[in-house]
Design a protein around this motif. Structure first.
Motif, PDB file in Angstrom:
ATOM      1  N   UNK A  18       0.827  -1.224   0.000  1.00 31.04           N
ATOM      2  CA  UNK A  18       0.000   0.000   0.000  1.00 31.04           C
ATOM      3  C   UNK A  18       0.856   1.268   0.000  1.00 31.04           C
ATOM      4  N   UNK A  19       1.919   1.270   0.791  1.00 33.47           N
ATOM      5  CA  UNK A  19       2.791   2.431   0.873  1.00 33.47           C
ATOM      6  C   UNK A  19       3.385   2.751  -0.507  1.00 33.47           C
ATOM      7  N   UNK A  20       3.950   1.756  -1.160  1.00 28.42           N
ATOM      8  CA  UNK A  20       4.554   1.979  -2.483  1.00 28.42           C
ATOM      9  C   UNK A  20       3.498   2.258  -3.544  1.00 28.42           C
ATOM     10  N   UNK A  21       2.300   1.690  -3.401  1.00 29.77           N
ATOM     11  CA  UNK A  21       1.218   1.988  -4.351  1.00 29.77           C
ATOM     12  C   UNK A  21       0.869   3.474  -4.316  1.00 29.77           C
ATOM     13  N   UNK A  22       0.790   4.032  -3.121  1.00 33.26           N
ATOM     14  CA  UNK A  22       0.440   5.448  -2.986  1.00 33.26           C
ATOM     15  C   UNK A  22       1.604   6.331  -3.424  1.00 33.26           C
TER      16      UNK A  22
END
Length: 148
Positions: A18-22
């Motif tokens: 999720x962190x890298x997706x955002x």
């Protein structure tokens, strides 16, 4: 104008992407909007994304939107200047976002950002900012990315 997505996630998200997706969404968003001129009142537009385990909800409430025209602060011994920065927070449902795949997670983020900004009342201090054009460009970006 520079746009940033600041994430506040609980520890459960350490095992997800999720962190890298955002971060990836933020890079695309910055690239899409950085050349656009919305006026001189807002140089930095900061969107805080909060998604924490329900046990921590009382400690991570979305803050009211705020605008800082020019302020010097000390952070860990360094002088930092905050200049023409507007910030707002959105909060995502923990269970839904945690269980979502990349596409649906980003759709949740995009929809919450659009819903929040559509209904947003900007502070009176912000005089030279083309709110309608910014919202339009943001909406077009999310449509092009198939997130809304």
């Amino acid at each position: 104008m520079k746009i940033q997505l600041a994430k506040t996630f609980s520890k459960e998200f350490d095992k997800t992407t999720k962190d890298s997706d955002i971060e990836e969404l933020e890079i695309k968003l910055q690239s899409s909007l950085e050349k656009n001129d919305y006026g001189h009142s807002v140089v930095d537009y900061l969107i805080g994304i909060i998604c924490v385990h329900p046990n921590f909800d009382p400690f991570f409430k979305p803050k009211r939107p705020s605008y800082v025209e020019n302020k010097n602060i000390k952070l860990e011994g360094f002088d930092v200047n905050i200049y023409k920065t507007f910030s707002l927070d959105i909060k995502l449902n923990f269970e839904d976002f945690f269980k979502s795949d990349k596409e649906n997670g980003l759709k949740m983020v995009a929809n919450e950002i659009i819903t929040t900004i559509r209904d947003l009342k900007y502070p009176a201090k912000i005089k030279d900012f083309d709110r309608e054009q910014f919202f339009h460009d943001l909406n077009c970006f999310f449509e092009q990315e198939n997130l809304i």
